[in-house]
Design an enzyme around this catalytic site. Structure first.
Site, short mmCIF file in Angstrom:
data_model
loop_
_atom_site.label_atom_id
_atom_site.label_comp_id
_atom_site.label_asym_id
_atom_site.label_seq_id
_atom_site.Cartn_x
_atom_site.Cartn_y
_atom_site.Cartn_z
N HIS A 114 0.84 -1.21 0.00
CA HIS A 114 0.00 0.00 0.00
C HIS A 114 0.87 1.25 0.00
CE1 HIS A 114 -4.01 1.89 1.43
NE2 HIS A 114 -3.26 2.81 0.86
N LEU A 118 2.59 6.53 -5.15
CA LEU A 118 3.81 7.02 -5.82
C LEU A 118 3.59 8.37 -6.50
CD1 LEU A 118 5.32 3.71 -7.27
CD2 LEU A 118 5.93 4.92 -5.18
N ARG A 119 2.35 8.82 -6.62
CA ARG A 119 2.01 10.18 -7.08
C ARG A 119 2.30 10.46 -8.55
NH1 ARG A 119 -1.29 10.56 -2.99
NH2 ARG A 119 -0.40 11.24 -1.01
N HIS A 150 -10.65 0.72 0.83
CA HIS A 150 -10.45 1.78 1.83
C HIS A 150 -11.81 1.95 2.49
CE1 HIS A 150 -9.47 6.27 2.66
NE2 HIS A 150 -10.76 6.16 2.89
N HIS A 203 -5.56 -0.46 5.46
CA HIS A 203 -5.32 0.36 6.67
C HIS A 203 -6.40 0.23 7.75
CE1 HIS A 203 -7.80 3.03 4.25
NE2 HIS A 203 -6.79 3.48 3.53
N ASP A 261 0.96 2.66 3.74
CA ASP A 261 0.14 3.79 3.25
C ASP A 261 1.03 5.01 3.03
OD1 ASP A 261 -2.02 5.24 2.37
OD2 ASP A 261 -3.05 5.34 4.29
N HIS A 264 3.30 14.20 0.73
CA HIS A 264 2.70 15.50 0.44
C HIS A 264 3.77 16.57 0.58
CE1 HIS A 264 -1.42 14.19 0.12
NE2 HIS A 264 -1.33 13.53 1.26
ZN LIG Z 1 -6.86 4.72 1.86
#
Ligand SMILES: [Zn+2]
Length: 442
Positions: free
Chosen positions: A63, A66-67, A182, A235, A308, A312
């Site tokens: 999880h 990588l953006r 999620h 998560h 996760d 940012h």
């Molecule tokens: Zn999530």
């Protein structure tokens, strides 16, 4: 490609029932032999495993974000896999909430091309459940699988409706693709930013009840039973969610779950001070939930530890608490936190850690890895369980540094990472400068 003989490390390989000091011979990218007193064939580089270090199957993080494409100022595929190997991970599975969303073969192939260019950790793309992850129309799951996706998820959001989840499980089950959810009821979450409870009230922040997650976990377990297809809960963060997973497993339903280090280490008490690096989704919970997760990790109810990893930019995290984005980076802090807080604390042993971070992610996603069996790809993590580590955001390899663990002193780290028989990361503090060859990430 070099061949390597890792000499005299403690090899912990629970899939093969092995925990002993021995040697691992790597040739042509695969595990050639594991045993005591192996000799190095001509041209093989001998790597003396430093005292106290542990050789394990490569860790797999199922999880991460990588953006790329779309938010390369936060992370790229290359910077993400650099962070991964520095954190001891030989493979990562990346969530589809990029821009555009990974709901088509072209985005999947773009990510895989970037991963091949970087040539560090393996990257397993996760495709979207629905077009644009909007929850309106099922994505082309067959096309995503053919392009290389190992699972589907609308992560960042829940699969929006029970009907969409049912259809996703039906199609994905037929195609042998895992559905990862999620879990969060959007109407109960509302515009909440932290766990709903005494701390949120004291700080004047809007709350999200644990039940917002639990309702969705119960829905997914029920639908996995209805469709007889596997579901993986992302998560998981509350005692009630864990209870729903346990009950599903007891009924023979194919449900697995993952827990993140920040949820087994931190509680909502960390919110005092309004550091936006304590803002993640699901939010930090009270100690009762944290303790229940630790119990679930110890007793086998929890299948996987994943991160996760959610990079940012500092400017975004500098916003007021209720406007800052959710999420923290995790690839380079997971091993120290797990070793310090679970292994050294006596909650689990090293073999169980390897199950949670390698064996089970490989089994659940049906990807290679999880063992040091002869003939398997030579994906290897060398842990340094007693290494004193101080987390320093300035030295992270990730493009982003949003971590609540900056300055933490922990016991346990990573000595080296080998992917496909290639030494891709060495921690010079452990291996020394001369004894081991240099690696692309140091
Ligand atoms: Zn999530």
């Amino acid at each position: 490609m070099n061949n390597y003989l890792l000499k005299n490390g403690r090899v912990v390989d629970p899939a093969n029932g092995r925990d002993e000091v021995c040697d691992v011979l790597v040739s042509d990218g695969v595990i050639a032999k594991v045993g005591q007193g192996l000799t190095a064939p001509d041209g093989t580089v001998v790597l003396d495993v430093p005292a106290g270090c542990v050789v394990t199957p490569g860790l797999i993080d199922m999880h991460v974000h990588l953006r790329e494409p779309g938010q390369e100022h936060k992370e790229t595929v290359r910077s993400g896999v650099t962070s991964a190997v520095a954190g001891g991970f030989t493979a990562v599975a990346c969530m589809p909430n990029t821009t555009p969303v990974n709901d088509s073969a072209s985005v999947t192939r773009y990510i895989l091309d970037k991963a091949a260019e970087a040539g560090l950790a393996r990257v397993y793309p996760i495709g979207a459940v629905s077009v644009g992850s909007k929850g309106e129309q099922l994505a082309e799951i067959g096309e995503l699988k053919a392009a290389g996706c190992v699972a589907i998820s609308d992560d960042g959001h829940p699969v929006r409706t029970a009907l969409m989840m049912r259809r996703a499980l039906e199609y994905a089950g037929m195609l042998d693709v895992l559905v990862i959810d999620h879990c969060e009821d959007p109407t109960l979450k509302g515009d909440g930013v932290v766990h709903e409870g005494a701390v949120a009230t004291a700080l004047g922040l809007r709350g999200i009840p644990g039940e917002a997650e639990e309702i969705n976990v119960e829905r997914d377990v029920t639908l996995a039973g209805l469709t007889n297809a596997p579901v993986h809960i992302a998560h998981l963060s509350t005692e009630g969610s864990l209870r729903a997973v346990r009950q599903g497993k007891a009924r023979g339903i194919q449900v697995t779950c993952e827990v993140m280090p920040h949820h087994f280490v931190l509680t909502d008490e960390a919110l005092h001070g309004y550091d936006t690096n304590t803002k993640m989704n699901p939010p930090l919970r009270p100690a009762s939930d944290r303790d229940a997760l630790i119990q679930g990790i110890a007793d086998g109810s929890v299948d996987v530890i994943a991160t996760d990893h959610a990079p940012h930019h500092a400017d975004e995290k500098a916003l007021p608490y209720d406007q800052a984005p959710f999420g923290i980076v995790g690839l380079e802090t997971a091993v120290p936190l797990t070793l310090d807080r679970l292994v050294h604390a006596g909650v689990i042993d090293l073999a169980r850690m390897v199950e949670l971070m390698s064996v089970n992610p490989a089994r659940i996603m049906k990807v290679p890895g999880g063992s040091l069996s002869e003939g398997a790809p030579a994906d290897i993590t060398v842990l340094a369980p007693d290494l004193p580590v101080t987390i320093d955001r300035k030295t992270l390899k990730s493009l982003s540094t949003n971590t609540p663990f900056d300055g933490w002193a922990l016991r346990g780290g990573v000595a080296a990472t080998v992917v496909g028989g290639r030494l891709v990361y060495r921690n010079r503090q452990v291996t020394g400068l001369e004894a081991w060859p240099s690696a692309p990430v140091e």
